[in-house]
Structures are given as C-alpha cells and as structure tokens.
Design a protein around this motif. Structure first.
Motif, PDB file in Angstrom:
ATOM      1  N   VAL A  36       0.849  -1.194   0.000  1.00 44.38           N
ATOM      2  CA  VAL A  36       0.000   0.000   0.000  1.00 44.38           C
ATOM      3  C   VAL A  36       0.889   1.250   0.000  1.00 44.38           C
ATOM      4  O   VAL A  36       1.876   1.322   0.710  1.00 44.38           O
ATOM      5  N   SER A  37       0.496   2.235  -0.819  1.00 42.56           N
ATOM      6  CA  SER A  37       1.177   3.540  -0.809  1.00 42.56           C
ATOM      7  C   SER A  37       0.663   4.370   0.355  1.00 42.56           C
ATOM      8  O   SER A  37      -0.343   4.030   0.964  1.00 42.56           O
ATOM      9  N   ALA A  38       1.313   5.481   0.602  1.00 40.20           N
ATOM     10  CA  ALA A  38       0.862   6.400   1.654  1.00 40.20           C
ATOM     11  C   ALA A  38      -0.495   6.984   1.275  1.00 40.20           C
ATOM     12  O   ALA A  38      -0.792   7.179   0.100  1.00 40.20           O
TER      13      ALA A  38
ATOM     14  N   THR B 201      -0.163  12.288   1.288  1.00 38.90           N
ATOM     15  CA  THR B 201       0.708  12.293   2.471  1.00 38.90           C
ATOM     16  C   THR B 201       2.167  12.604   2.137  1.00 38.90           C
ATOM     17  O   THR B 201       2.809  13.422   2.810  1.00 38.90           O
ATOM     18  N   THR B 202       2.698  11.957   1.097  1.00 37.25           N
ATOM     19  CA  THR B 202       4.123  12.127   0.798  1.00 37.25           C
ATOM     20  C   THR B 202       4.440  13.591   0.472  1.00 37.25           C
ATOM     21  O   THR B 202       5.425  14.149   0.970  1.00 37.25           O
ATOM     22  N   ASP B 203       3.567  14.218  -0.335  1.00 36.70           N
ATOM     23  CA  ASP B 203       3.778  15.634  -0.660  1.00 36.70           C
ATOM     24  C   ASP B 203       3.670  16.501   0.592  1.00 36.70           C
ATOM     25  O   ASP B 203       4.442  17.447   0.777  1.00 36.70           O
TER      26      ASP B 203
ATOM     27  N   GLY C  17       4.897   7.458   6.005  1.00 37.04           N
ATOM     28  CA  GLY C  17       3.603   7.513   5.312  1.00 37.04           C
ATOM     29  C   GLY C  17       3.100   6.130   4.947  1.00 37.04           C
ATOM     30  O   GLY C  17       1.936   5.781   5.183  1.00 37.04           O
ATOM     31  N   GLU C  18       3.969   5.308   4.417  1.00 38.70           N
ATOM     32  CA  GLU C  18       3.593   3.949   4.021  1.00 38.70           C
ATOM     33  C   GLU C  18       3.422   3.043   5.240  1.00 38.70           C
ATOM     34  O   GLU C  18       2.645   2.088   5.207  1.00 38.70           O
ATOM     35  N   ARG C  19       4.143   3.332   6.307  1.00 35.23           N
ATOM     36  CA  ARG C  19       3.971   2.535   7.535  1.00 35.23           C
ATOM     37  C   ARG C  19       2.559   2.742   8.075  1.00 35.23           C
ATOM     38  O   ARG C  19       1.908   1.802   8.523  1.00 35.23           O
TER      39      ARG C  19
ATOM     40  N   GLY D 244      12.365   6.395  -4.658  1.00 34.77           N
ATOM     41  CA  GLY D 244      11.965   7.394  -5.655  1.00 34.77           C
ATOM     42  C   GLY D 244      10.446   7.468  -5.741  1.00 34.77           C
ATOM     43  O   GLY D 244       9.756   6.496  -5.410  1.00 34.77           O
ATOM     44  N   ARG D 245       9.934   8.623  -6.188  1.00 32.54           N
ATOM     45  CA  ARG D 245       8.487   8.837  -6.224  1.00 32.54           C
ATOM     46  C   ARG D 245       7.792   7.740  -7.029  1.00 32.54           C
ATOM     47  O   ARG D 245       8.293   7.310  -8.067  1.00 32.54           O
ATOM     48  N   GLY D 246       6.663   7.310  -6.516  1.00 37.88           N
ATOM     49  CA  GLY D 246       5.917   6.244  -7.175  1.00 37.88           C
ATOM     50  C   GLY D 246       6.513   4.866  -6.931  1.00 37.88           C
ATOM     51  O   GLY D 246       6.128   3.881  -7.556  1.00 37.88           O
ATOM     52  N   GLY D 247       7.461   4.784  -5.984  1.00 37.34           N
ATOM     53  CA  GLY D 247       8.238   3.559  -5.792  1.00 37.34           C
ATOM     54  C   GLY D 247       7.473   2.356  -5.250  1.00 37.34           C
ATOM     55  O   GLY D 247       7.993   1.240  -5.270  1.00 37.34           O
ATOM     56  N   SER D 248       6.240   2.555  -4.775  1.00 34.36           N
ATOM     57  CA  SER D 248       5.490   1.388  -4.276  1.00 34.36           C
ATOM     58  C   SER D 248       5.226   0.383  -5.383  1.00 34.36           C
ATOM     59  O   SER D 248       5.134  -0.825  -5.121  1.00 34.36           O
ATOM     60  N   ASP D 249       5.084   0.859  -6.605  1.00 33.31           N
ATOM     61  CA  ASP D 249       4.906  -0.074  -7.731  1.00 33.31           C
ATOM     62  C   ASP D 249       6.102  -1.013  -7.811  1.00 33.31           C
ATOM     63  O   ASP D 249       5.961  -2.215  -8.036  1.00 33.31           O
TER      64      ASP D 249
HETATM   65  N1  ASP Z   1       4.073   7.561  -1.513  1.00 30.15           N
HETATM   66  C1  ASP Z   1       5.152   7.577  -2.470  1.00 30.15           C
HETATM   67  C2  ASP Z   1       4.925   8.686  -3.477  1.00 30.15           C
HETATM   68  O1  ASP Z   1       3.944   9.397  -3.384  1.00 30.15           O
HETATM   69  C3  ASP Z   1       5.343   6.265  -3.154  1.00 30.15           C
HETATM   70  C4  ASP Z   1       4.189   5.800  -4.007  1.00 30.15           C
HETATM   71  O2  ASP Z   1       3.125   6.406  -3.993  1.00 30.15           O
HETATM   72  O3  ASP Z   1       4.351   4.802  -4.695  1.00 30.15           O
HETATM   73  O4  ASP Z   1       5.727   8.868  -4.338  1.00 30.15           O
END
Ligand code: ASP
Ligand code: MG
Length: 421
Positions: free
Chosen positions: A40-42, A46-48, A73-75, A150-155
C-alpha cells in the motif's frame, strides 16, 4: 492455489472509508483461496505533505532524515490496512520494507533494489496470514539506514516482491480503469488498452504516463512478472502488461498512445566556447547529482563564430540544482549567459516501427501546426516521437495527436479520484 501481489495507490486508500473498501476486496481475494501479499502507498497526498513540512523547516534537509520521514507515510497506511482487515475477521500482518527484506543501494531518495529476502513474508503466508508490506522503501545493508525508492516507488516494491516470491500475478490497483491511450484527465475519450507490452509500457511511463512507475515496468520486464493494472473503484477488466502477444510487423507502424510530461524545464547556455572537453565538463556538472537529462542540444551560435549554445532539458527539480552549479562555475567555464525556462511541455507519441513510415513524423508536425502549437524540437526513434512545446499548450498538443492518430474511443473514460496514483 495461486499467489497474488496486490498494490494499492495513495488515492485508493485516501480515507478510512476507502481503506475499509480495499480491505474487503483483499479479504475476498484471500477467502477465494489465494495467498495474498499487499503493498500500500501512503494515504492520498501524504508524501507531498510530509515533503512540504520538511521544506518549512529546512530547504536542504538531510536525505537520510527525509527518508525516515517519508517512509512513515507507508507505515501508517499499511498498519491501518492490517487493522481494517483484522476487523473483518481475517489475519493480517504488516511489515516495513526492511522487515520484508527489501535491500537497496545507499542512495537516499532514489535507492535501487539489489536484493529481496522475503522470509518474513513467506512465514506469514505459510501461516495463512495476509502479508502487508510498506511500499516505496527498503534498507541499506551497510549503514542499516532506511531508504526510499523514488516517487511512485510502491509499484517497484510490489513488482520486486512478486518476482522474489514467484507470484502468479502482480495487480496494480489505481484510480482509473487501467492504461489509456492518453491521460483521461486531459483526453476525455481516451481508450482503455486491453494489453500493452513491457516495451511500450516502459516508453509510456518514462515519458510521463503516471499510471505505473517506469522503474517497476523495467523490473517486471527483466523478471517476466505479468502486471494487471486495474481500478480499485470498479471491477472493470483493466489492462494486462506482459511480453509481446504477437511479433509486431516491422514494416507497419503501430501507434499505441500519447504520453505527456509537464514536469520538465530547459536550461540554455549561450556563448559557450566551442570545445568538446568543455561540453563534457558541463554535462558532467549537470548530471553529477544523478540528474537525468532528457535532451542535450549543442548548436553553433548564430551571433558569435567559434561559440555555441547548449540547451538542456531535464526535470524542473534537477534543473534548479543544475542552474545553481552552472552559475557558480560560470566564470571558470567561460560561457556568456544562462537562461532558465522553468516550465516546458513534452509530448510523446508512443508505438512501434514509427521510423518505418516517414508519414508519421510529418503528420505529427502538421497536426501541431494545425492546432497552433509551436514546436521547439522534435526527435524520433522507432518507439517514440517526442516534441517540446510551451507548457501552456501541452494539453492541446496531447489532444491534437490523439485525434490525428484516431486513438479515441466512443465513450468517455471514467476517472475516479483524480490524483493519478
Ligand atoms: N508515496 C510515495 C509517493 O507518493 C510512493 C508511491 O506512492 O508509490 O511517491
Ligand atoms: Mg503516494
């Protein structure tokens, strides 16, 4: 029985209401007899928001501390998801990236996964427990510090776990129904693609399509992990991303979609003495902080013989750092002026065999001219035609190409949340 990795983006878990709905879907998958690993992503933005908080305190926050901050955030979202699943009567166990065995390089903010040792995930699965792993993070073995991918790293976390666990499928749940021919927020009649090859998906993602992080697609391709991109708001069939279903015919060009990127900037150095060594030094300086260049063009100066102008296109964030370094070294490097265009539009037509038909490039130029969009530069490869234009005209450029290549569908696409993650 199969093993499924499910990843949920931030907009899919932006409230407790959404977390409950996602928890129900996870439990239903588990009750259907599958082993389930969830990433799960934040929640929401949240990250921003965490980045903004840090910037209020320190514009040069230590990267190590930023990673400590952002990984929280992810925790939070993963623990909340475990709590929600527990409320539905199913066993769930949340783990940080480090606990799940995601080992990375030491590069804070943009670490790469070098090993995945998911013993604790396997143990949980063996006990019939749903395993939840905090996305976007890992641990550097030497320093034992926490890193982010890096941003989007949950993928990428989801794909890496799917590869290490030899999962049957990696499902990426998002706020649109799958991968479209263009961003449906800009092109309302964008068409949902049923199947996209890794190669094409990588081009789309590297050139601004936000539906999947580019690095996760590269990882999936290398490890042959099939990806299923779908909506967490509906049961629509979504998009499969996998190897080529058929060998594309090289003599025919196929246009798949239009990607765009509004996060780019351009730096132009004028009056640069014409020397290959100097050009190399400039490029080294600009990319020293791991900045990735999109384009570097060197042209003979129109006004001063023996001098050149160098244009560099890179992400806006990287451009600010590059600009500072270049200004600092201006006297030493001996160039005359530096110009910063803070926002520049980048539009890319993505497909296969695009070079085989010269008509495609001409059509691209004609269409933009017809829409009154000026082109700064245009470049061409087999898989992509990319034009740079002014940032304000970017949406028009995307729509013009999408229409010209008849990529649209009859009905409008459904956008559920609108954050694109
Ligand atoms: N929360 C992180 C982001 O916004 C990672 C992700 O969403 O995959 O970049
Ligand atoms: Mg996020």
């Amino acid at each position: 029985m199969s093993l499924i990795v499910q990843k949920y983006g931030g907009s899919s878990v932006q409230s407790t209401e959404r977390i409950k709905q996602v928890a129900e879907h996870i439990v239903a998958t588990h009750e259907a007899g599958h082993d389930v690993v969830v990433v799960v992503s934040a929640m929401g933005d949240t990250t921003d928001e965490l980045l903004d908080l840090a910037a209020e305190l320190n514009l040069k926050a230590p990267p190590r501390e930023l990673d400590m901050l952002l990984t929280s955030g992810e925790r939070i979202s993963n623990a909340l998801m475990a709590i929600a699943i527990n409320a539905l009567g199913s066993p769930a166990h949340s783990l940080s990236g480090a606990q799940a065995g995601i080992v990375t390089t030491a590069a804070h903010g943009n670490a790469r996964i070098i090993d995945v040792a998911p013993e604790r995930v396997r143990e949980a699965l063996d006990r019939g427990v749903i395993a939840l792993v905090a996305g976007f993070q890992g641990i550097d073995r030497d320093s034992r510090d926490i890193t982010t991918l890096g941003r989007g790293g949950s993928d990428t976390t989801a794909v890496a776990l799917a590869a290490a666990l030899k999962a049957d499928l990696c499902e990426i749940y998002t706020d649109v129904d799958g991968v479209y021919t263009a961003d449906p927020r800009i092109v309302p009649n964008a068409r949902l693609l049923e199947h996209v090859t890794y190669e094409t998906m990588q081009e789309l993602a590297m050139n601004g399509a936000k539906v999947l992080a580019a690095r996760s697609v590269e990882y999936a391709r290398r490890h042959g992990v099939p990806l299923h991109v779908r909506s967490s708001y509906s049961t629509r069939p979504g998009t499969m991303v996998s190897g080529a279903a058929e060998i594309p015919c090289a003599e025919r060009s196929v246009v798949t979609g239009v990607a765009h990127d509004a996060s780019k900037a351009k730096i132009t150095l004028t009056g640069v003495p014409d020397s290959p060594e100097l050009t190399a030094r400039i490029l080294n300086l600009v990319t020293a902080g791991e900045a990735e260049l999109d384009l570097a063009v060197k042209e003979a100066s129109r006004t001063a013989p023996g001098y050149t102008d160098i244009s560099l296109v890179l992400s806006r964030d990287d451009s600010l750092a590059a600009l500072a370094v270049l200004r600092q070294e201006q006297v030493e490097l001996g160039f005359e002026g530096v110009h910063h265009e803070e926002r520049i539009g980048k539009v890319s037509l993505v497909g296969t065999g695009l070079r085989a038909q010269p008509g495609v490039l001409a059509a691209c130029c004609e269409t933009l001219a017809g829409a009154g969009v000026g082109i700064e530069t245009i470049s061409l490869s087999d898989a992509r035609i990319t034009a740079l234009c002014s940032a304000d005209r970017l949406p028009d450029a995307v729509r013009a190409w999408h229409t010209a290549f008849e990529l649209g569908a009859d009905q409008e696409a459904v956008v559920h949340a609108g954050t694109g993650r």
